[in-house]
Design an enzyme around this catalytic site. Sequence first.
Site, short mmCIF file in Angstrom:
data_model
loop_
_atom_site.label_atom_id
_atom_site.label_comp_id
_atom_site.label_asym_id
_atom_site.label_seq_id
_atom_site.Cartn_x
_atom_site.Cartn_y
_atom_site.Cartn_z
N VAL A 337 13.15 -16.72 -5.91
CA VAL A 337 12.22 -16.00 -6.50
C VAL A 337 10.81 -16.91 -6.04
O VAL A 337 9.92 -16.28 -5.76
CB VAL A 337 12.38 -15.95 -7.92
N ASP A 384 -17.85 5.64 29.34
CA ASP A 384 -18.57 6.62 29.78
C ASP A 384 -20.22 6.30 29.50
O ASP A 384 -20.36 5.76 28.53
CB ASP A 384 -18.27 7.86 29.42
N ASP A 713 -13.77 11.99 27.08
CA ASP A 713 -14.04 13.26 26.19
C ASP A 713 -13.42 14.51 26.81
O ASP A 713 -12.65 15.36 26.29
CB ASP A 713 -15.50 13.51 26.14
N ASP A 717 -9.84 12.89 31.27
CA ASP A 717 -9.91 11.41 30.68
C ASP A 717 -8.56 10.90 30.15
O ASP A 717 -8.68 9.71 29.77
CB ASP A 717 -11.20 11.21 29.75
N GLU A 782 5.54 -23.48 -4.79
CA GLU A 782 6.61 -23.20 -5.56
C GLU A 782 8.22 -23.42 -5.37
O GLU A 782 8.85 -24.30 -6.11
CB GLU A 782 6.73 -21.50 -6.11
N ASN A 819 4.35 -15.28 -9.61
CA ASN A 819 3.99 -14.48 -8.40
C ASN A 819 3.48 -13.10 -8.92
O ASN A 819 2.61 -12.62 -8.15
CB ASN A 819 5.67 -14.15 -7.78
N ASP A 823 0.12 -13.21 -6.95
CA ASP A 823 0.56 -12.77 -5.59
C ASP A 823 -0.35 -11.19 -5.48
O ASP A 823 -1.01 -11.13 -4.46
CB ASP A 823 1.95 -12.34 -5.42
#
Length: 1002
Positions: A337, A384, A713, A717, A782, A819, A823
Amino acid sequence: MEHKPGHPEQLAMANESAPDSDLVQTPEELQAIEQQRALLNDVDPSTSDATQVAQLLHVNPQVGLSTSEAHRRLAQFGPNELASAPEVPKWKKFLAQFKDPLVYLLLAATAISLIAWIIEKVGGHAEEALPFDAIVIVLILIVNAVLGYMQEAKAAQAVSALSEMTAPTTNVLRDGKVVRIATTDVVPGDVLVLAEGDTVSADGRLFAAASLRIAEASLTGESVPVGKKPETLATAKALGDRTNMVFNGTSVTQGTGRAIVTGTGMNTQVGKIADLLSSTDEEATPLQKEMNHVSKILGIAVCAIAVVVLIALAVMEGFHTTQDVIDSLLLAVSLAVAAVPEGLAAILTVVLALGVQRMAMHNAIVKKLHSVETLGSASVICSDKTGTLTKNEMTVERIVTPSGEVELTGTGYTPEGDMVGMHGAAITDAVRREALATLATGALANDGELRQGATAGSWEVVGDPTEVSLVVAAKKTHADRAFERFQRAAEIPFTSERKRMSIIAKDTTDNGDLTVFAKGAPDVLLSFCSRISVNGAVRPITEGDRQAILHAVDRLSNEAYRTLGQAYRPLETARLSEVSGIKCNAAGQAADVAEQADVIERDLIWVGLVGIIDPPRVEVRDAVAEAHRAGVRTVMITGDHPLTAARIASDLGIIEQGGKAMTGDELDALPDEAAFDAATSEVSVYARVAPEHKLKIVESLQRQGNIAAMTGDGVNDAPAVKAADIGVAMGITGTEVTKESAKMILADDNFSTIVAAIREGRGIFDNIRKFLRYLLSSNVGEVFTVFGGVVLAGYLGLRQPETIGVTVPLLATQLLWINLLTDAAPALAMGVDPMTEDVMNRKPRKLTDRVIDGAMWSDVIYIGIIMAIVTLIGMDMHLAGGLFTDRSVGALGHDAQMVEARTMGFTILVFAQLFNALASRSHLQSAFVGMFSNKWLWGAIALSTVLQLLVIYVPFLNTAFGTTPLPAMAWLECIGLAAIVLVASELRKIVLRMMQRRRATV
């Protein structure tokens, strides 16, 4: 002249007998349409005349459906999309949160704890009325699942919003006008308006086509684009041979056309085989691979630590009772854990989604979340010129004719301006006549359109801006009126290879004779001209004429003008089949004119040329400079004249003043790949390049280890855009094919947006590293706390001499709470941390660089050790027989003292991690720099503090988490010890900064 730009109206079938779509209004008529549509599936539209198809679908091909009728049909037939898998119910998404090895481990811990309580209860030794450990673990699992579900839902909403922004669109004819609608809104009976670069959005029967070629490899496997013609087929043929049909999912590679939609959604050819299609799993990105790698490391490490601890306990203490075994297993679960940050995957997804949403608000639409890591690593941007580096507000300012030169006033697309002489000189009649003829020719050989806007004085631009500029210039001078009698009969489309386009127009007021009107790159078009028009008289063109024209082109190009030449040729006949050299079919009609361009585009008469200006965007120069500071090189690739390209590039800071552009011909002349790579490593401006050159340039840059972005475009291309590490499509002028190939779309077609996206991408990646540093160091802390507490239990007073069994420094429920508390909220807040000032002052990271590198692992281990030490010291200070203090057991006994010590360790660890959140915002920069810039982080710290106070001072939570209220003095100890984490981090950063400065001076 009735001119519908880009579409050969004279090839379109006349269908005056077809009923207007507005006649279809009743449900009975809608039902009839559905029956007729079913009949189409049986009849095969390819063998039916286009007029019959139009009648079956109640549509006039010259007008299209009305808007109201289209809405009715959309409700009747449903959206134009393939059936997708049914949406996963919310309850299944919630249960999916429990599909995780860690959850299975915690459920095993719950079962072990519950069995232990039952055994003690049966034996009459249970101290607790309820199995609080098991209940708390289950509750925390549920809370964690709810948070994970909410985070994933938020990320899914962000992805959905991005999908809507990048949803494909289609040109259709509605109410007699060409409009662009969402592809999902296309209905049976709609008239598709197809042009080069479009993706065909539905199955349809062609009724007009000009040089139309469609790539159908996605459907038929045929690699070569198929030529399309509207003629009815005599017999039914295989899918790949239905030349008068267009199919959903294919793409237009050349030409134009119009088709009546006969099938949408699952009723298309793609829909019929949809069940046979399987989606391929995409390869995991480097970031995803890194997270998997980290998870494996953590899993192996914690298993190894757990095994070592269990073996040590078995050897040192021995398992004398069932309770010893249960306690040892609970200890192993506690280590697991402590090691794994449960919310990592969900937090990563949410941070990416939020970052991509921010980018979208700044006009950079990233199609996939994990493309962000590539974006932040870009080292070259290939762009371009027109519309990206410049404003794309093309304006004709100069007209050069055989007799002289004039200027045209007015800017932008508003058709207001005058023709004036150069430097105030008078305009002769000859020059005026030639200038008007030049503009009229350009307006005729044109696929652009200028429409009156919805509000007075506003104008709507349809088509290529360069072509529209010619239409605007013709309207300014009323040159378009001189040729209103001409009506387009055929077209030879512009392609990147040809660099020119031509149309054939019929004179409707005279004897109906045909005339060729052409425009294109002056140097290219001039090679097809044998004559020149001077003051209305046509004579053979001389070498002197050619040199004068080319000199004018160079002069205008050097002044940053884009130049286009204009020419024409009377065919002196009303029938194309009578033109000398034209090939005809069996019916005596001229075959596809585009395939006979060499016959039609010859012996042309030169009229004049125009100089078109497209001023650079003001903000681009700063963006180029910022990219340069960030180690990102800017490369301009354009089809323009080399002098024009070099002038714009130098104005924007891409090259030095006086620098030159390399042409496509010069690239072709390079002897081998090594020479090509050597050129691309140095040259930053390319002009007069073909599509294959763009692809070669991108591939060459990639071979040199660059992460290349490529803008595009047009359909040509698309290969280069797809091959680039970061393909960037233009949102305004880009074709659907290019948008599909790209990973990012610029909603404003602005180069500055690319640089801003790179900056944002780097910021997002920095934030990912911040919360990874935070989560991993906190969880390692931890693990070290639990491991150190077990190994050093006798020295720290955690286990008294008379103690029997295993003593766990912190309970599994406490670790789960830590946690859950630290967390989620702080890590998410760090994911939206403001960018540091130096984000664009460092070189791009390589994709091969580890996300969690050696420097970060050293941070993680260092902070983890400090965190464990201060936690264990805090516990030791409240235990008898400790290493630092030796408090007496007191009246309450060792068990009560152990609860208080655990509460101290529990609280110190929580606050140590909150201090660590401040320290983890940078590897080198002090936490005190911009400490209060992230309000979300301080909000998360405040929330975590309040929740921890509840666990300590609410009685039923005391029982659930094994805590006890702490006195005021204990809080001073907790905060003081926890703050050591921040102090230790600052000392380490000071040393690292000193070492960095020393290396910089060496």
